[in-house]
Design a protein around this motif. Structure first.
Motif, PDB file in Angstrom:
ATOM      1  N   UNK A  58       0.835  -1.200   0.000  1.00 36.13           N
ATOM      2  CA  UNK A  58       0.000   0.000   0.000  1.00 36.13           C
ATOM      3  C   UNK A  58       0.876   1.260   0.000  1.00 36.13           C
ATOM      4  N   UNK A  59       1.945   1.249   0.772  1.00 39.29           N
ATOM      5  CA  UNK A  59       2.857   2.398   0.819  1.00 39.29           C
ATOM      6  C   UNK A  59       3.588   2.580  -0.517  1.00 39.29           C
ATOM      7  N   UNK A  60       4.001   1.479  -1.137  1.00 42.27           N
ATOM      8  CA  UNK A  60       4.642   1.567  -2.452  1.00 42.27           C
ATOM      9  C   UNK A  60       3.687   2.179  -3.471  1.00 42.27           C
ATOM     10  N   UNK A  61       2.449   1.716  -3.475  1.00 42.13           N
ATOM     11  CA  UNK A  61       1.464   2.236  -4.429  1.00 42.13           C
ATOM     12  C   UNK A  61       1.206   3.724  -4.193  1.00 42.13           C
ATOM     13  N   UNK A  65       2.160   6.904  -6.784  1.00 39.80           N
ATOM     14  CA  UNK A  65       1.142   7.874  -7.207  1.00 39.80           C
ATOM     15  C   UNK A  65       1.570   9.303  -6.896  1.00 39.80           C
ATOM     16  N   UNK A  66       2.454   9.470  -5.908  1.00 39.68           N
ATOM     17  CA  UNK A  66       2.925  10.807  -5.525  1.00 39.68           C
ATOM     18  C   UNK A  66       4.351  11.098  -6.009  1.00 39.68           C
ATOM     19  N   UNK A  67       4.863  10.287  -6.948  1.00 38.36           N
ATOM     20  CA  UNK A  67       6.224  10.463  -7.492  1.00 38.36           C
ATOM     21  C   UNK A  67       7.308  10.420  -6.418  1.00 38.36           C
ATOM     22  N   UNK A  68       7.134   9.564  -5.426  1.00 35.91           N
ATOM     23  CA  UNK A  68       8.119   9.470  -4.345  1.00 35.91           C
ATOM     24  C   UNK A  68       8.705   8.063  -4.217  1.00 35.91           C
ATOM     25  N   UNK A  69       8.640   7.284  -5.264  1.00 42.27           N
ATOM     26  CA  UNK A  69       9.121   5.908  -5.192  1.00 42.27           C
ATOM     27  C   UNK A  69      10.427   5.777  -5.969  1.00 42.27           C
ATOM     28  N   UNK A  70      11.261   4.853  -5.552  1.00 42.62           N
ATOM     29  CA  UNK A  70      12.516   4.636  -6.269  1.00 42.62           C
ATOM     30  C   UNK A  70      12.301   3.639  -7.408  1.00 42.62           C
ATOM     31  N   UNK A  71      13.183   3.687  -8.381  1.00 44.64           N
ATOM     32  CA  UNK A  71      13.119   2.715  -9.467  1.00 44.64           C
ATOM     33  C   UNK A  71      13.319   1.300  -8.926  1.00 44.64           C
ATOM     34  N   UNK A  72      14.176   1.185  -7.938  1.00 45.61           N
ATOM     35  CA  UNK A  72      14.432  -0.132  -7.341  1.00 45.61           C
ATOM     36  C   UNK A  72      13.150  -0.712  -6.737  1.00 45.61           C
ATOM     37  N   UNK A  73      12.414   0.113  -6.011  1.00 48.11           N
ATOM     38  CA  UNK A  73      11.167  -0.359  -5.415  1.00 48.11           C
ATOM     39  C   UNK A  73      10.143  -0.697  -6.489  1.00 48.11           C
ATOM     40  N   UNK A  74      10.031   0.149  -7.503  1.00 45.87           N
ATOM     41  CA  UNK A  74       9.111  -0.150  -8.612  1.00 45.87           C
ATOM     42  C   UNK A  74       9.456  -1.483  -9.251  1.00 45.87           C
ATOM     43  N   UNK A  75      10.753  -1.707  -9.490  1.00 47.05           N
ATOM     44  CA  UNK A  75      11.202  -2.943 -10.119  1.00 47.05           C
ATOM     45  C   UNK A  75      10.866  -4.155  -9.250  1.00 47.05           C
ATOM     46  N   UNK A  76      11.047  -4.027  -7.944  1.00 44.94           N
ATOM     47  CA  UNK A  76      10.756  -5.149  -7.025  1.00 44.94           C
ATOM     48  C   UNK A  76       9.277  -5.497  -7.025  1.00 44.94           C
ATOM     49  N   UNK A  77       8.422  -4.480  -6.913  1.00 41.73           N
ATOM     50  CA  UNK A  77       6.979  -4.743  -6.867  1.00 41.73           C
ATOM     51  C   UNK A  77       6.499  -5.282  -8.208  1.00 41.73           C
ATOM     52  N   UNK A  78       6.980  -4.690  -9.296  1.00 44.88           N
ATOM     53  CA  UNK A  78       6.603  -5.177 -10.622  1.00 44.88           C
ATOM     54  C   UNK A  78       7.010  -6.643 -10.779  1.00 44.88           C
ATOM     55  N   UNK A  79       8.211  -6.970 -10.348  1.00 43.35           N
ATOM     56  CA  UNK A  79       8.688  -8.345 -10.434  1.00 43.35           C
ATOM     57  C   UNK A  79       7.832  -9.308  -9.640  1.00 43.35           C
TER      58      UNK A  79
END
Length: 147
Positions: A58-61, A65-79
């Motif tokens: 929920x925090x990642x999402x 949505x607020x442009x405060x996430x790292x690419x690393x976190x995006x990659x982990x959740x997407x994976x």
């Protein structure tokens, strides 16, 4: 970077600009939530695959949505959802080549305007100042490309 390699890189990037511009904008709730919902996954299911808590997803999402996430976190959740992260940078307008030429174009235009102003003071102002600026830009770009 050597000029010939720089030109090659510019042309490679420009080939992909139109494809990237055709991508839809990010959904208002973010790609993570949209993808998760479309896949029929709950936050808890994604969290389990990541060995994290549902609250973390929920925090990642929310962060995305607020442009405060790292690419690393995006990659982990997407994976964890069986997806890959793809990101791209495109010029606001035109091409990468246009963007790379802009400083030379601005300097050439400034220099030509200075000469045109001086000529106008001497009542010798040319009619085609814009064409002169473009010609000077091309001369400088060609000189730089031939070095």
């Amino acid at each position: 970077m050597k000029r010939e390699f720089r030109q090659l890189r510019l042309s490679q990037l420009d080939r992909n600009v139109e494809l990237a511009r055709s991508l839809p904008p990010r959904p208002s709730g973010g790609w993570l939530a949209s993808a998760r919902e479309a896949l029929g996954l709950s936050q808890r299911q994604v969290a389990k695959k990541m060995r994290a808590s549902g609250q973390a997803i929920q925090q990642f999402e929310h962060a995305e949505a607020q442009d405060r996430i790292t690419l690393r976190a995006l990659r982990r959740v997407a994976g964890a959802m069986g997806c890959d992260l793809v990101y791209v940078i495109v010029p606001r307008s035109g091409s990468f080549a246009d963007l790379a030429e802009e400083p030379t174009r601005a300097r050439a235009t400034r220099d030509v305007k200075t000469v045109v102003h001086t000529m106008a003071l001497e009542d010798q102002k040319p009619e085609n100042a814009n064409q002169l600026a473009e010609d000077e830009t091309q001369r400088r770009l060609n000189r730089n490309n031939n070095r």
